[in-house]
Design an enzyme around this catalytic site. Structure first.
Site, mmCIF file in Angstrom:
data_model
loop_
_atom_site.group_PDB
_atom_site.id
_atom_site.type_symbol
_atom_site.label_atom_id
_atom_site.label_comp_id
_atom_site.label_asym_id
_atom_site.label_seq_id
_atom_site.Cartn_x
_atom_site.Cartn_y
_atom_site.Cartn_z
ATOM 1 N N CYS A 101 -88.158 11.537 31.108
ATOM 2 C CA CYS A 101 -87.132 11.500 30.125
ATOM 3 C C CYS A 101 -87.620 11.960 28.633
ATOM 4 C CB CYS A 101 -86.658 9.883 29.964
ATOM 5 S SG CYS A 101 -85.235 9.566 29.180
ATOM 6 N N HIS A 215 -85.096 8.503 35.942
ATOM 7 C CA HIS A 215 -86.139 7.645 35.622
ATOM 8 C C HIS A 215 -86.808 7.225 37.142
ATOM 9 C CE1 HIS A 215 -86.521 6.701 31.334
ATOM 10 N NE2 HIS A 215 -85.396 6.804 31.499
ATOM 11 N N GLU A 217 -89.335 5.422 38.007
ATOM 12 C CA GLU A 217 -89.984 4.199 37.956
ATOM 13 C C GLU A 217 -88.900 3.089 37.826
ATOM 14 O OE1 GLU A 217 -89.591 6.038 35.475
ATOM 15 O OE2 GLU A 217 -89.122 4.814 33.437
#
Lengths: 248, 802, 156
Positions: A101, A215, A217
């Site tokens: 990002c 994302h 994660e």
């Protein structure tokens, strides 16, 4: 890869600046797949306390570095200008860099993606809708891309996005080159921001540097999904695992 | 002690009352006559005149915002029936202590680690956990009415700092937001100099978005309520949840430690903010009360604090909010004393006076009590993080507050006087019970569908996606139950569930907590007592729907009301407080923090625009295993659907009532002791795995609830006949009524028999089955009342407001 | 001097989006709009520094272009330029950030104030009230409507 020694626990440096937000969960993702991690402020690197080449993996996590002032990732990119030589050495040694990002925005504005010659060739601009968007999107993988990060990923899967400036833009010549070299790693199935060719993630030609707008994660554990899913479907896991395995 | 050479505003031996009142109005101190007299007496006793800085310090510390004078006052409440005959008189010595505090003290829950003393209350995160969870909600109404974007940003910044100042520093991990606005699509004749609802809404939503997203705290769990009466007085509640290690819950101020400020520079921002919020808004409210937020500065402060806590650099801290240093240092030093040198403050305005530096409300600052030998470490940390720090003095043990500026003392006050010398005025409160009418106009069944469409398109029922999708609700990666869930994230959740694995760095544990809220302000003019109970019940019901453990839960009370000098307003407010007390005691869920905001009214010419007493109940409870939470959307066709809880008569304060039957103000009272039993039993059914989905009935009634549950492509076939028989109420009340407390559940077919057995003797009625097609059908035995195609209805419900 | 940054028409969604909302809400037929970002580098007269700041710090070379000017707007093809800045007494957070970056990069300290300019040619009163509602709060902003010379030209 031709490495002489086996690295048991790869060292990951997670570069942050004021406004970086996603460093903790990104660090946790790497820890979970067996890496040794350090969250380091760029000032520590700029002052010489730390050297990025002492690490095996560089991560630029998500967030709002410098408040996205001027434009997202711009100030961070300006700050790391003086580290060009260090970054060039790292990239040429084929070690992995992942920019998520805001990290992707930094890589693009520094001129490290898709080509690492420190000249900005593409940009990540304001979403077509004109505001920040936080939701889950479906993406598909370009299996022909050289990226080392995509091993084991299913063909199509869901990831969350959270950004206001995720629209990838490049002129026709650069775009054509990106497509013909398969540097587009992921594409949105339902384009949320207007990116050219629906591109959600870019790689460099060797495949060791990746910039990804969604994302991983945040799609690492099955409990993070907005619907019930099995652990195996937690796709975010693969991005981090692949980086660590590659280095070993 | 050097002589005070500051300019004196009046001669304490010569001044008369009229002059004092004039000065009070001129400088906006918001002190009443009694307070002014006490101040004069104090200074006469020490034979000197007060400085500007001293009066301003006292005014700030004693202001409504800081000491909650009204809520802590004695109060006489007279209740009359609709004919004017007196029914009851209640006398309170201290309204707050005898309602909110009473409830918490009576319940004496061992899982409450800290209540009513620190910046926010703290509860255990689950049984014997080494972690505590703290929660605080604040309002920032007046600033948002005049500059919604800046006002909201600074509101968010303020409540986050409150959490940072809990114990030795809690880590903020969730932001909540609740708004009350006038309708953006109505044509009001907005008076000149005031902002339109559209402008306020857009500024507020953007403010929460920009500030919350930038500081990296997920924003989830909130609500919006629309009512005409918020036209000139929007309400903006912003909340923050933090996590803290149990051993860090207490702070200690050590004499000799340094007073260190970290964060933003100090300027003339909002000097007088807390006295400003203690006054009505008028056409003359000025721009010096507008503060600008700087999210990245706050993020730097968070980063420094988290690191400094690890390194044990400080022994106490608090946030700099209303009243600036005067409040922060004043609070921290209340048991010890402090010596402050304002020349050491990093200023952003060079043209500033001493008292302004002392009272400045510049944003993004925290005050720390730093160990002498840790200063260098803190300086190095701040340098790397690019965060400003300045040492402004030391804590002493003389129990005095001494502040210097340019070599002179501008404040020399006794801590005891500053914190205890507060007189209390007895408030008069009156409540006249309105006559309740349960008028229900019969309509043709053919019109039911049209009414259903109008209800789900009503702004108080529609989807909040237009707000929520702009908020990052995923950062930190712990948001297990998001504001929208299910396929395509179509279904709206009842509560937000946060896992704590990332911040606790333990991926083998799956515990977390759930947060939900409730408010029913339009009940206040019918029955403020029931309003409080309904608000409380709604928050708890929402927690139950996700399977949170309400037996270890806690609540926050945030009141907003108009001018308390008005007996009727005070009556509404005190009845609401009593209702809040009873709700807490009956549900056995204590209050751990709260706030009250008065003077939410606007005077334009001779007209007064008041808000109804608005009580926001925010509730939080631990979740033992976030993998087992229940979500609100139907999962499988051919599963039985039950309704748990009781229906009540009436359309008072309902969407149906406002749209189609506004002469119906009937509200059925709630039995919260009974509700508690029902909820605990339902939670047991959830733990046993019988419940597949659950959603509570609120705005829009049963029809809207079932519609929301079928958004993920599994529909429902509902027969309401049994409900009509059991409760003896009309079809319309069953479909669209909002009285009583109901939860709709989808039960796993293979467990239906056990579910019925478990819930025997509890108010549970079977109402139908889930279906394979995305449509909902409502029947009264053989008669079809209406059907709706869910996809078509969704287009109406997903209205974009901005 | 002012650095005016604008997105090239091909990629300029922002102007298009704002124009669409205006046209819809105020029922206007034809309307052209261009929105630009303004960075006022206060009391800086050194063209070389300004050019450096514009090119190296502020500009996105893929989608943006810039103009250096003073108070007078220079865009071709429009009748008016409506400029909005924050009042002098209000903190300009982005401006402070830019000032900081300039300081770190070229070791000079300038005060930077940021603003926006809306270029348009018709429906003057309607557009002004639209801007007042959507982008302006007279508590913290200043607004100035400047008429453009008919013979002005734009040059990067």
């Amino acid at each position: 890869m031709g490495k002489k020694r086996i690295i048991k626990k790869p060292k990951v440096i997670i570069l942050r600046a004021c406004g970086t937000n996603c460093d903790i969960e990104t660090e946790n993702a790497f820890k979970y797949v067996g890496a040794f991690t350090e969250r380091v402020h760029i000032n520590e690197v700029l002052k010489g306390y730390k050297n990025i080449n002492d690490y095996d993996i560089i991560t630029l996590p998500g967030g709002f570095s410098f408040g996205d002032d001027i434009s997202a990732g711009k100030i961070f990119a300006l700050r790391i200008k003086s580290l060009y030589r260090d970054f060039k050495k790292f990239i040429d040694s084929k070690r992995p860099i992942i920019g998520i990002c805001n990290g992707f925005q930094v890589l693009v504005k520094t001129g490290l993606l898709p080509y690492s010659d420190f000249k900005q060739r593409v940009t990540l601009f304001l979403n077509d809708c004109g505001h920040f968007l936080c939701r889950w999107v479906k993406v598909k993988v370009n299996k022909k891309s050289p990226s080392i990060f995509i091993k084991g990923l299913p063909e199509e899967f869901y990831l969350p996005i959270a950004h206001g400036e995720g629209k990838l833009i490049a002129d026709d010549i650069v775009s054509q080159k990106i497509i013909s070299s398969n540097l587009d790693v992921l594409r949105y199935i339902d384009n949320p921001n207007g990116s050219i060719y629906n591109i959600a993630a870019l790689t460099n030609e060797f495949g060791n540097v990746i910039g990804i707008m969604p994302h991983p994660e945040r799609a690492f554990f099955s409990i993070q999904f907005p619907w019930k899913t099995r652990e195996e479907n937690s796709v975010g896991f693969h991005f981090f695992k692949n980086a660590v395995e590659y280095v070993k | 002690m050097s002589l005070l050479k500051d300019k004196f505003l009046f001669d304490v031996f010569k001044v008369n009352l009229n002059q004092l009142v004039a000065l009070n109005n001129k400088y906006g101190w918001s002190l009443n006559l009694e307070e002014l007299k006490i101040i004069v007496q104090y200074f006469r006793n020490i034979s000197r005149n007060p400085t500007r800085a001293e009066i301003e310090t006292i005014a700030q510390t004693w202001s409504e915002h800081c000491k909650h004078k009204t809520f802590n006052s004695p109060c006489v409440l007279t209740i009359k029936d609709h004919r004017g005959k007196i029914k009851n008189i209640y006398r309170f010595k201290n309204l707050f202590k005898e309602t909110i505090v009473y409830a918490t003290e009576k319940l004496k829950k061992s899982y409450c680690l800290s209540v009513f003393k620190d910046n926010a209350g703290v509860i255990e995160l689950g049984k014997e956990s080494k972690w505590g969870i703290c929660f605080k909600v604040e309002t920032h109404n007046h600033p948002c009415a005049i500059e919604p974007y800046g006002g909201t940003e600074t509101g968010v910044g303020g409540v986050v700092r409150d959490i940072l100042g809990v114990g030795l520093g809690a880590k903020p991990i969730l932001n909540t937001d609740n708004f009350c606005f006038a309708f953006p699509d109505k044509k009001y004749n907005v008076a000149k100099g005031f902002l339109s609802p559209h402008k306020i809404i857009s500024g507020v939503v953007s403010g929460v978005r920009d500030y919350g997203n930038k500081i990296g705290i997920p924003t989830a769990c909130g609500s919006v309520f629309f009512d005409d009466r918020y036209l000139y007085n929007p309400l903006v509640y912003v909340g923050c949840v933090g996590i803290i290690n149990r051993k860090d819950v207490n702070k200690e101020v050590l004499p000799g430690s340094y007073i260190v400020v970290i964060g933003g520079s100090t300027g003339k921002d909002g000097v007088g903010g807390s006295t400003f919020s203690s006054q009505d808004i008028s056409e003359n409210s000025t721009s010096s009360h507008v503060q600008i937020g700087h999210a990245i500065n706050e993020k730097k402060v968070i980063d420094v604090l988290m690191k400094a806590k690890e390194l044990s650099i400080y022994s106490a801290l608090t946030d700099c909010g209303a009243g600036g240093f005067s409040s922060a240092v004043g609070e921290l030093a209340s048991e010890t004393g402090a010596l402050v040198d304002l020349d050491k403050v990093i200023l952003k305005d060079r043209d500033i006076e001493g008292w302004q530096v002392w009272l400045s409300e510049s944003q993004e600052r925290m005050v720390l009590c730093v160990y002498e030998d840790k200063i260098k470490e803190l300086e190095k940390l701040c340098e790397v993080e690019e965060c400003q720090m300045y040492i402004i003095g030391r804590f002493t043990n003389d129990r005095k507050l001494t502040v210097k500026w340019k070599g002179e003392n501008i404040v020399e006050l006794d801590m005891d006087f500053l914190h205890q010398g507060l007189p209390k005025i007895e408030r008069k409160a009156i409540w006249i019970e309105p006559k309740m009418k349960n008028k229900i106009s019969k309509i043709s069944v053919m019109d039911y569908y049209d009414r259903f469409e109008k209800i789900i398109s009503d702004l108080n029922v529609t989807s909040r996606r237009w707000i929520i999708q702009q908020y990052d609700h995923e950062v930190i990666g712990q948001t297990v139950l998001k504001p929208f869930c299910g396929v395509n994230e179509y279904a709206p959740s009842d509560a937000t569930v946060i896992w704590t694995g990332q911040v606790c760095e333990d991926f083998s544990l799956f515990n977390g907590f759930a947060v939900a809220c409730g408010m029913k302000p339009n009940m206040s003019d019918i029955s403020p007592y029931e309003m409080a109970k309904y608000s409380f019940d709604e928050a708890i019901r929402n927690l139950v729907c996700v399977g949170a453990d309400i037996s270890r839960g806690a609540a926050l009370d945030n009141f907003c009301a108009a001018n308390p000098n008005n007996e009727k307003v005070m009556g509404e407010f005190s009845l609401a407080a009593i209702g809040a007390r009873d709700a807490s005691v009956d549900m056995e869920i204590p209050y751990i923090s709260g706030k009250d905001s008065f003077y939410n009214q606007t005077n334009i010419g001779s007209k007064i625009y008041k808000i109804p007493t608005t009580l926001l109940i925010s509730a939080i409870a631990p979740v033992e295993d976030v993998r087992n939470i229940i979500t609100p959307y139907f999962k499988k066709p051919f599963n039985p659907i039950y309704i748990v809880g009781s229906f009540g008569k009436g359309f008072g304060a309902s969407v149906y009532g406002r749209l189609f039957q506004n002469d119906n103000n009937y509200i059925s009272p709630l039995n919260l002791k009974q509700n508690r039993k029902v909820y605990l039993k339902l939670l047991e059914a959830m733990r046993k795995g019988f419940v597949i989905s659950a959603h509570d009935v609120s705005e829009g009634g049963l029809a809207a609830c079932v519609f929301e549950m079928s958004l993920c492509f599994i529909g429902a076939d509902i027969n309401i006949n049994e409900i009509i028989k059991v409760y003896n109420i009309t079809e319309l009340e069953v479909l669209f009524g909002e009285c009583g407390s109901k939860i709709v559940v989808e039960i796993d077919l293979k467990n239906e028999k056990e579910f019925i057995k478990l819930m025997k003797n509890f108010p549970v009625i079977k109402i139908g089955y889930t279906t394979k097609i995305p449509s909902i059908v409502f029947k009264d035995n053989g008669n079809i009342l209406f059907t709706s195609d869910v996809n078509k209805a969704r287009q109406l419900w997903e209205r974009n407001v901005l | 001097m002012i650095i005016e940054i604008y997105t090239v028409d091909k990629y300029d969604r922002e102007s298009k989006n704002i124009r669409e909302v205006f046209v819809k809400n105020f029922k206007v037929n034809r309307f052209n709009l261009k929105v630009t970002k303004l960075y006022n580098i206060v009391e800086c007269e050194d063209i070389t520094s300004i050019d450096l700041i514009a090119r190296d710090i502020l500009l996105d070379p893929i989608v943006e272009e810039y103009i250096i000017r003073r108070e007078k707007p220079l865009f071709k093809g429009y009748k008016w330029g409506l400029e909005i800045f924050l009042k002098k007494s209000v903190a300009d957070v982005v401006g402070e950030s830019v000032s900081d970056v300039i300081n770190k990069l070229i070791d000079k300290k300038f005060n930077v104030r940021t603003g926006k300019c809306f270029y348009f040619s018709s429906s003057r009163d309607k557009f002004i009230s639209f801007i007042r509602e959507e982008f302006f709060n007279d508590l913290i902003h200043t607004m100035e409507i400047k008429e453009l010379d008919k013979n002005v030209f734009i040059k990067r």
